[in-house]
Design a protein around this motif. Structure first.
Motif, short mmCIF file in Angstrom:
data_model
loop_
_atom_site.label_atom_id
_atom_site.label_comp_id
_atom_site.label_asym_id
_atom_site.label_seq_id
_atom_site.Cartn_x
_atom_site.Cartn_y
_atom_site.Cartn_z
N PRO A 117 0.81 -1.22 0.00
CA PRO A 117 0.00 0.00 0.00
C PRO A 117 0.84 1.28 0.00
CG PRO A 117 -0.99 -1.61 1.45
CD PRO A 117 0.35 -2.18 1.03
N ALA A 118 2.01 1.24 0.67
CA ALA A 118 2.87 2.43 0.70
C ALA A 118 3.33 2.80 -0.71
CB ALA A 118 4.06 2.19 1.61
N CYS A 120 1.80 1.96 -3.53
CA CYS A 120 0.60 2.40 -4.27
C CYS A 120 0.27 3.86 -3.96
CB CYS A 120 -0.59 1.51 -3.92
SG CYS A 120 -0.37 -0.22 -4.37
N THR A 121 0.46 4.24 -2.70
CA THR A 121 0.22 5.64 -2.31
C THR A 121 1.21 6.56 -3.00
OG1 THR A 121 -0.65 4.95 -0.16
CG2 THR A 121 0.13 7.22 -0.34
N ASP A 124 0.36 6.88 -6.87
CA ASP A 124 -0.97 7.36 -7.26
C ASP A 124 -0.94 8.68 -8.04
OD1 ASP A 124 -3.96 7.13 -7.10
OD2 ASP A 124 -3.71 8.97 -5.95
N ARG A 135 -6.43 5.21 -10.78
CA ARG A 135 -5.93 5.56 -9.45
C ARG A 135 -5.37 4.29 -8.83
NH1 ARG A 135 -8.95 9.44 -6.80
NH2 ARG A 135 -7.45 9.10 -5.08
N THR A 136 -4.32 4.42 -8.03
CA THR A 136 -3.76 3.26 -7.35
C THR A 136 -4.12 3.20 -5.88
OG1 THR A 136 -1.67 4.43 -7.00
CG2 THR A 136 -1.85 3.06 -8.97
N ARG A 137 -4.86 4.21 -5.39
CA ARG A 137 -5.40 4.15 -4.03
C ARG A 137 -6.64 5.04 -3.97
NH1 ARG A 137 -3.08 8.44 0.27
NH2 ARG A 137 -2.95 10.24 -1.12
N SER A 139 -10.81 5.67 -1.75
CA SER A 139 -11.88 5.22 -0.87
C SER A 139 -12.94 4.49 -1.68
CB SER A 139 -12.51 6.42 -0.15
OG SER A 139 -11.56 7.07 0.64
N ARG A 145 -11.11 1.19 2.12
CA ARG A 145 -10.01 1.78 1.36
C ARG A 145 -9.38 0.69 0.51
NH1 ARG A 145 -5.77 5.18 4.52
NH2 ARG A 145 -5.63 3.34 5.85
N TRP A 147 -6.05 -0.31 -2.41
CA TRP A 147 -4.79 -0.02 -3.08
C TRP A 147 -4.61 -1.04 -4.20
CZ3 TRP A 147 -5.58 -0.08 2.13
CH2 TRP A 147 -5.27 1.09 2.85
#
Length: 200
Positions: A117-118, A120-121, A124, A135-137, A139, A145, A147
């Motif tokens: 996830p880090a 992906c953030t 993004d 988008r890679t992350r 809601s 949420r 990712w």
């Protein structure tokens, strides 16, 4: 918070008929091995094809649909070349081309990093600029949420099939972007190998 990971591949295609289709093939997931299909028709009706009530409830709680159909969804794979997707309402055959430049770049990233996830953030903002609608992350439904960690990408070069007995016609870009969730499949028809992390 609980995190679940779905490992598999996503095919996104558009068609002459205006129907846009996203097929997820998930050999490894908390729900077992399964495939599901998201369809948006030319008039904007969004349909989920799910193989079980459990899958339908999970996917429909995460994404947005106008109707949900419980149907057996089968994907026969010729590795690196072709998918044949079958359900009572869908017949879809897609042929793959070469790995894209994006795919070659993705393969340079160590898998453990690419799936996190880090990462992906971090990627993004780049994905938003380079790949329209992607988008890679973000809601998702129900306060969840998500990712998307991509590890490979190939072009789709041919399509044939039908939905609800109506011929799809030939291959087209996936435009306008389907409205299933915060992220869309790339406009260029493609197959992406991905790990999807869902947190709720």
């Amino acid at each position: 918070m609980v995190r679940s990971r779905f490992r598999g591949e996503i095919v996104g295609v558009g068609s002459d008929s205006g129907v846009r289709i996203v097929v997820g093939r998930w050999p490894s997931s908390p729900l077992g091995s399964f495939a599901d299909v998201m369809v948006e028709t030319a008039d904007g009706h969004r349909v989920l094809l799910a193989p079980s009530t459990e899958v339908a409830e999970f996917v429909a709680a995460t994404y947005s649909f106008d109707s949900v159909r419980l149907e057996d969804v089968r994907v026969d794979v010729t590795p690196g070349r072709r998918w044949s997707v079958r359900s009572p309402s869908l017949r879809l055959d897609v042929t793959f081309g070469k790995r894209t430049l994006l795919g070659r770049l993705l393969r340079l990233v160590p898998r453990r990093i690419a799936e996190s996830p880090a990462w992906c953030t971090l990627t993004d903002p780049v994905a938003r600029v380079v790949l329209r609608g992607v988008r890679t992350r973000g809601s998702a439904g129900g306060g969840r949420r998500e990712w998307y960690g991509a590890t490979d990408h190939r072009a789709v070069i041919d399509l044939s099939g039908s939905f609800d007995a109506a011929d799809l016609g030939g291959l087209q870009p996936v435009l306008p972007s389907p409205r299933f969730g915060f992220s869309s499949t790339p406009a260029r028809p493609s197959v992406t190998r991905v790990v999807t992390t869902v947190e709720w």
